[in-house]
Design a protein around this motif. Structure first.
Motif, PDB file in Angstrom:
ATOM      1  N   GLY A  61       0.833  -1.187   0.000  1.00  0.00           N
ATOM      2  CA  GLY A  61       0.000   0.000   0.000  1.00  0.00           C
ATOM      3  C   GLY A  61       0.866   1.235   0.000  1.00  0.00           C
ATOM      4  N   GLY A  62       0.242   2.372   0.076  1.00  0.00           N
ATOM      5  CA  GLY A  62       1.002   3.618   0.127  1.00  0.00           C
ATOM      6  C   GLY A  62       0.878   4.361  -1.180  1.00  0.00           C
ATOM      7  N   GLY A  63       0.883   5.653  -1.084  1.00  0.00           N
ATOM      8  CA  GLY A  63       0.713   6.450  -2.284  1.00  0.00           C
ATOM      9  C   GLY A  63       2.011   7.033  -2.763  1.00  0.00           C
ATOM     10  N   TYR A  64       1.911   7.808  -3.811  1.00  0.00           N
ATOM     11  CA  TYR A  64       3.068   8.494  -4.354  1.00  0.00           C
ATOM     12  C   TYR A  64       2.613   9.851  -4.855  1.00  0.00           C
ATOM     13  CZ  TYR A  64       1.076   6.457  -8.577  1.00  0.00           C
ATOM     14  OH  TYR A  64       0.220   6.077  -9.571  1.00  0.00           O
ATOM     15  N   THR A  65       3.551  10.760  -4.925  1.00  0.00           N
ATOM     16  CA  THR A  65       3.251  12.130  -5.321  1.00  0.00           C
ATOM     17  C   THR A  65       3.691  12.360  -6.760  1.00  0.00           C
ATOM     18  OG1 THR A  65       5.412  12.953  -4.654  1.00  0.00           O
ATOM     19  CG2 THR A  65       3.690  12.890  -2.945  1.00  0.00           C
ATOM     20  N   GLN A  66       3.346  13.505  -7.270  1.00  0.00           N
ATOM     21  CA  GLN A  66       3.792  13.875  -8.616  1.00  0.00           C
ATOM     22  C   GLN A  66       5.316  13.972  -8.654  1.00  0.00           C
ATOM     23  OE1 GLN A  66       1.771  13.926 -11.234  1.00  0.00           O
ATOM     24  NE2 GLN A  66       3.575  14.209 -12.518  1.00  0.00           N
ATOM     25  N   ALA A  67       5.919  14.424  -7.558  1.00  0.00           N
ATOM     26  CA  ALA A  67       7.387  14.472  -7.490  1.00  0.00           C
ATOM     27  C   ALA A  67       7.973  13.071  -7.587  1.00  0.00           C
ATOM     28  CB  ALA A  67       7.826  15.142  -6.190  1.00  0.00           C
ATOM     29  N   ASP A  68       7.305  12.069  -6.980  1.00  0.00           N
ATOM     30  CA  ASP A  68       7.768  10.689  -7.093  1.00  0.00           C
ATOM     31  C   ASP A  68       7.748  10.227  -8.550  1.00  0.00           C
ATOM     32  OD1 ASP A  68       8.084  10.428  -4.308  1.00  0.00           O
ATOM     33  OD2 ASP A  68       6.006   9.737  -4.063  1.00  0.00           O
ATOM     34  N   VAL A  69       6.696  10.597  -9.267  1.00  0.00           N
ATOM     35  CA  VAL A  69       6.580  10.227 -10.681  1.00  0.00           C
ATOM     36  C   VAL A  69       7.698  10.887 -11.486  1.00  0.00           C
ATOM     37  CG1 VAL A  69       5.120  10.377 -12.744  1.00  0.00           C
ATOM     38  CG2 VAL A  69       4.098   9.828 -10.528  1.00  0.00           C
ATOM     39  N   GLU A  70       7.961  12.147 -11.221  1.00  0.00           N
ATOM     40  CA  GLU A  70       9.036  12.850 -11.935  1.00  0.00           C
ATOM     41  C   GLU A  70      10.396  12.219 -11.627  1.00  0.00           C
ATOM     42  OE1 GLU A  70       8.681  15.018 -14.368  1.00  0.00           O
ATOM     43  OE2 GLU A  70       6.539  14.725 -14.067  1.00  0.00           O
ATOM     44  N   ASN A  71      10.618  11.866 -10.370  1.00  0.00           N
ATOM     45  CA  ASN A  71      11.871  11.203 -10.013  1.00  0.00           C
ATOM     46  C   ASN A  71      11.985   9.842 -10.698  1.00  0.00           C
ATOM     47  OD1 ASN A  71      12.828  13.292  -8.403  1.00  0.00           O
ATOM     48  ND2 ASN A  71      11.832  12.481  -6.574  1.00  0.00           N
ATOM     49  N   ALA A  72      10.876   9.119 -10.772  1.00  0.00           N
ATOM     50  CA  ALA A  72      10.882   7.826 -11.460  1.00  0.00           C
ATOM     51  C   ALA A  72      11.231   8.007 -12.937  1.00  0.00           C
ATOM     52  CB  ALA A  72       9.525   7.141 -11.303  1.00  0.00           C
ATOM     53  N   ARG A  73      10.728   9.059 -13.551  1.00  0.00           N
ATOM     54  CA  ARG A  73      11.071   9.338 -14.959  1.00  0.00           C
ATOM     55  C   ARG A  73      12.564   9.607 -15.111  1.00  0.00           C
ATOM     56  NH1 ARG A  73       5.880  12.751 -15.532  1.00  0.00           N
ATOM     57  NH2 ARG A  73       4.497  11.245 -16.516  1.00  0.00           N
ATOM     58  N   LYS A  74      13.120  10.345 -14.172  1.00  0.00           N
ATOM     59  CA  LYS A  74      14.558  10.627 -14.210  1.00  0.00           C
ATOM     60  C   LYS A  74      15.370   9.337 -14.065  1.00  0.00           C
ATOM     61  CE  LYS A  74      13.988  15.208 -12.200  1.00  0.00           C
ATOM     62  NZ  LYS A  74      14.133  16.005 -10.976  1.00  0.00           N
ATOM     63  N   VAL A  75      14.955   8.499 -13.125  1.00  0.00           N
ATOM     64  CA  VAL A  75      15.647   7.229 -12.926  1.00  0.00           C
ATOM     65  C   VAL A  75      15.559   6.387 -14.195  1.00  0.00           C
ATOM     66  CG1 VAL A  75      15.656   5.070 -11.603  1.00  0.00           C
ATOM     67  CG2 VAL A  75      15.336   7.256 -10.419  1.00  0.00           C
ATOM     68  N   GLN A  76      14.366   6.323 -14.797  1.00  0.00           N
ATOM     69  CA  GLN A  76      14.200   5.528 -16.013  1.00  0.00           C
ATOM     70  C   GLN A  76      15.065   6.053 -17.146  1.00  0.00           C
ATOM     71  OE1 GLN A  76      12.443   2.540 -16.588  1.00  0.00           O
ATOM     72  NE2 GLN A  76      13.800   2.696 -18.340  1.00  0.00           N
ATOM     73  N   ALA A  77      15.175   7.364 -17.271  1.00  0.00           N
ATOM     74  CA  ALA A  77      16.001   7.949 -18.335  1.00  0.00           C
ATOM     75  C   ALA A  77      17.454   7.500 -18.193  1.00  0.00           C
ATOM     76  CB  ALA A  77      15.904   9.471 -18.297  1.00  0.00           C
ATOM     77  N   VAL A  78      17.933   7.414 -16.972  1.00  0.00           N
ATOM     78  CA  VAL A  78      19.315   6.966 -16.755  1.00  0.00           C
ATOM     79  C   VAL A  78      19.422   5.455 -16.960  1.00  0.00           C
ATOM     80  CG1 VAL A  78      21.157   6.747 -15.045  1.00  0.00           C
ATOM     81  CG2 VAL A  78      19.876   8.891 -15.236  1.00  0.00           C
ATOM     82  N   LEU A  79      18.494   4.695 -16.376  1.00  0.00           N
ATOM     83  CA  LEU A  79      18.575   3.238 -16.461  1.00  0.00           C
ATOM     84  C   LEU A  79      18.429   2.721 -17.883  1.00  0.00           C
ATOM     85  CD1 LEU A  79      16.611   1.999 -13.318  1.00  0.00           C
ATOM     86  CD2 LEU A  79      19.073   2.288 -13.619  1.00  0.00           C
TER      87      LEU A  79
END
Length: 167
Positions: A36-54
């Protein structure tokens, strides 16, 4: 009557707990692992940054091998440092093979490759709950062809952020 009162009390308490844990900042509530647990728009943006590098950290393997080469270790070192910065991010390690061998053999080899990358990342301090593994064997080639150049590009592990969703 006591039973009915207990059930009513439990229902009211559950409703109160659900309301109390709500948060307007949450964008989503489910992770791929069922947490469970939510995520914020900042979490989504950080995930995009991580994906761009990975997406640029694909590691390649020798024929019929799953040992990580020195250049793969360097890519994993950089990936581990990034993943550890964002504890909410979950990464799927995808193991792939070239098209030689049986489907069963290649699925097992792809899993050994994904496991090698997983264990390397965990040894660098990435939390195991941030990582998932899958083997696609020879089913998802990066390059079509039946020559060493194509085969070398298909013997790989790729990394994809699966949570929070970045689509």
């Amino acid at each position: 009557m006591n039973k009915a009162l207990r059930y009513a009390f439990m229902a009211v308490m559950l409703l109160a707990m659900a309301v109390a844990t709500g948060c307007a900042k949450k964008v989503g509530t489910d992770t791929p692992t069922g947490e469970g647990g939510g995520y914020t728009q900042a979490d989504v943006e950080n995930a995009r940054k991580v994906q761009a590098v990975l997406s640029n950290k694909t590691i390649y393997f020798a024929f019929d091998r799953y040992e990580i080469k020195p250049e793969g270790k360097e890519a994993l070192n950089q990936s581990a440092a990034l993943i550890k910065q964002f504890p909410i991010v979950r990464v799927l390690i995808e193991g792939h093979t070239d098209n030689r061998g049986t489907a069963e053999y290649n699925l097992a080899l792809g899993e050994r490759r994904a496991r090698a990358a997983y264990e390397y990342l965990v040894n660098l301090g990435v939390r195991p709950e941030q990582l998932e593994m899958v083997s696609y064997g020879k089913e998802r080639p990066a390059v079509e062809g039946n020559n060493e150049s194509a085969w070398a590009k298909n013997r790989r592990c790729e990394f994809r952020v699966v949570f929070p969703p970045i689509n």
